[in-house]
Structure formats: C-alpha cells, structure tokens
Design a protein around this motif. Structure first.
Motif, PDB file in Angstrom:
ATOM      1  N   LYS A 124       0.858  -1.183   0.000  1.00 37.65           N
ATOM      2  CA  LYS A 124       0.000   0.000   0.000  1.00 37.65           C
ATOM      3  C   LYS A 124       0.899   1.239   0.000  1.00 37.65           C
ATOM      4  O   LYS A 124       1.793   1.352   0.844  1.00 37.65           O
ATOM      5  CB  LYS A 124      -0.860  -0.038   1.270  1.00 37.65           C
ATOM      6  N   PRO A 125       0.668   2.181  -0.941  1.00 37.16           N
ATOM      7  CA  PRO A 125       1.556   3.355  -1.008  1.00 37.16           C
ATOM      8  C   PRO A 125       1.554   4.145   0.305  1.00 37.16           C
ATOM      9  O   PRO A 125       0.509   4.336   0.916  1.00 37.16           O
ATOM     10  CB  PRO A 125       0.953   4.184  -2.153  1.00 37.16           C
ATOM     11  N   ASN A 126       2.733   4.570   0.710  1.00 38.09           N
ATOM     12  CA  ASN A 126       2.919   5.385   1.928  1.00 38.09           C
ATOM     13  C   ASN A 126       2.331   4.731   3.179  1.00 38.09           C
ATOM     14  O   ASN A 126       1.813   5.424   4.055  1.00 38.09           O
ATOM     15  CB  ASN A 126       2.316   6.782   1.741  1.00 38.09           C
ATOM     16  N   ASP A 127       2.414   3.440   3.254  1.00 39.72           N
ATOM     17  CA  ASP A 127       1.913   2.726   4.426  1.00 39.72           C
ATOM     18  C   ASP A 127       2.814   3.043   5.627  1.00 39.72           C
ATOM     19  O   ASP A 127       3.992   2.685   5.624  1.00 39.72           O
ATOM     20  CB  ASP A 127       1.927   1.218   4.133  1.00 39.72           C
ATOM     21  N   PRO A 128       2.254   3.711   6.655  1.00 42.24           N
ATOM     22  CA  PRO A 128       3.109   4.092   7.798  1.00 42.24           C
ATOM     23  C   PRO A 128       3.611   2.901   8.606  1.00 42.24           C
ATOM     24  O   PRO A 128       4.547   3.035   9.389  1.00 42.24           O
ATOM     25  CB  PRO A 128       2.191   4.981   8.649  1.00 42.24           C
ATOM     26  N   ARG A 129       2.980   1.740   8.410  1.00 41.84           N
ATOM     27  CA  ARG A 129       3.450   0.543   9.129  1.00 41.84           C
ATOM     28  C   ARG A 129       4.743   0.000   8.539  1.00 41.84           C
ATOM     29  O   ARG A 129       5.473  -0.754   9.195  1.00 41.84           O
ATOM     30  CB  ARG A 129       2.373  -0.547   9.080  1.00 41.84           C
ATOM     31  N   VAL A 130       5.029   0.379   7.289  1.00 43.76           N
ATOM     32  CA  VAL A 130       6.263  -0.090   6.635  1.00 43.76           C
ATOM     33  C   VAL A 130       7.427   0.768   7.113  1.00 43.76           C
ATOM     34  O   VAL A 130       7.489   1.963   6.834  1.00 43.76           O
ATOM     35  CB  VAL A 130       6.126  -0.029   5.099  1.00 43.76           C
ATOM     36  N   LEU A 131       8.346   0.160   7.850  1.00 42.58           N
ATOM     37  CA  LEU A 131       9.483   0.904   8.405  1.00 42.58           C
ATOM     38  C   LEU A 131      10.572   1.097   7.359  1.00 42.58           C
ATOM     39  O   LEU A 131      11.294   2.079   7.384  1.00 42.58           O
ATOM     40  CB  LEU A 131      10.040   0.160   9.622  1.00 42.58           C
ATOM     41  N   ALA A 132      10.665   0.143   6.445  1.00 44.51           N
ATOM     42  CA  ALA A 132      11.615   0.240   5.330  1.00 44.51           C
ATOM     43  C   ALA A 132      11.238  -0.844   4.330  1.00 44.51           C
ATOM     44  O   ALA A 132      10.701  -1.886   4.715  1.00 44.51           O
ATOM     45  CB  ALA A 132      13.050   0.041   5.799  1.00 44.51           C
ATOM     46  N   ALA A 133      11.494  -0.573   3.045  1.00 39.88           N
ATOM     47  CA  ALA A 133      11.166  -1.570   2.031  1.00 39.88           C
ATOM     48  C   ALA A 133      11.985  -1.331   0.774  1.00 39.88           C
ATOM     49  O   ALA A 133      12.275  -0.189   0.418  1.00 39.88           O
ATOM     50  CB  ALA A 133       9.679  -1.518   1.682  1.00 39.88           C
TER      51      ALA A 133
END
Ligand code: ZN
Length: 179
Positions: A124-133
């Motif tokens: 999901k774009p700009n997902d705040p749960r993603v810390l790094a990808a």
C-alpha cells in the motif's frame, strides 16, 4: 602628544612588519600539486558503504531468503540492505522485495499489499506501518535500500518479509537492533 607619537610609531612598525613578512612569499618556490590533490580528495569523498552498516540478502526462484535474521547495529544511523534475486524467473511470477515492519503489522501489510497489486510492488503506497522496504525485483536483479535505525528499538519485535502474494509465509525472518 608623546603618547600619540608612540602610537603612530607602533602602527608604522606593525605595518612594516606586515609588509616584510608578506614580501618573501612570492619569491618562495611555488608548491602547487594543488589540482591533483583536489581531484584525489573528491574521489575519497565518494560514498563508500561502511561494511558494518550494510548487509546483503539473497533471494531465489525457490521462494527463499538466504537468512532468517538481519542484525542491525544500533550505532549505525542508516543501515543499507542490498537485496539480490539469484533466480531467473521474472518479477511478475517470482518477484521478491524485502519489507520491514513490526511483527504485529505483518499480516495487515500483506493483506493491503495484495490489493495494491504489482504496480505498487504489492505494498500500500505510503503505508506508515512499513518501516523500510526495497522495490520488487525479478531474477538476476538487485536493489538497495536504507533503513533508518531511529525507527527501530532494541526491545521491538520486527519481521522482514516479501510482500509478493503467497511469499510472506515462507520468506520471513527477524530484524534485530544490536550493539
Ligand atoms: Zn517474493
């Protein structure tokens, strides 16, 4: 009046001292390898990854990462991860990325990633749960991304995984912040 004169004298002396000091300079042999030194300096300034603040993770056509744990040093401000796909299958069929989230966010990020489809690298774009990808890559490709270590804490529970549909169950491991 006497004081005034002595001030003038002092000023004159210091002026002459100045001119005497600067006078010999032009006659001194010019030491000018300056140009090559500058060129060398700019070469040295080229970014060189500190090995202790970087790691390489491999993935393959058998839907596997080659490690179950990524240890990130807390002393690193930024930690660079290089993801390699050593297989041959294109990204549409066997794409891999490397996503870091809190362990408790993994399932939700995977679910939303499925809906985001491959044009968003199954995230999901700009997902705040993603810390790094990383970006998603196919066989023979590699990619690099940076982890901001300020987003991690030593007592946190972090997973890394691939968000390609169906890969998250096998392609998963732990991220640890270490000394
Ligand atoms: Zn994958």
């Amino acid at each position: 009046m006497k004081l005034y004169l002595s001030l003038i004298t002092a000023a004159a002396l210091s002026l002459s001292a100045c001119s005497q000091e600067s006078a010999p300079a032009p006659s001194a042999p010019a030491s000018t390898p300056a140009v090559s030194e500058v060129a060398g300096a700019s070469d040295a300034a080229a970014p060189v990854a500190d090995e202790s603040c970087a790691t390489v993770v491999e993935s393959n056509d058998a839907m596997q990462f080659n490690t179950k744990e990524i240890a990130i040093k807390s002393s690193c401000e930024n930690f660079t991860i290089t993801l390699k796909h050593t297989g041959k299958t294109p990204k549409e069929a066997m794409g891999h990325n490397l996503v870091i989230t809190q362990a408790s966010d993994k399932e939700g990020v995977l679910k939303d990633g499925l809906e985001a489809k491959i044009e968003n690298d199954y995230l999901k774009p700009n997902d705040p749960r993603v810390l790094a990808a990383s970006t998603m890559i196919g066989g023979g490709e590699e990619t690099q991304f940076v982890v901001d270590t300020k987003k991690l804490s030593k007592d946190g529970d972090y997973d890394f995984f691939c968000s390609f549909p169906g890969h998250g169950a096998l392609m998963v491991g732990k991220v640890k912040l270490v000394d």
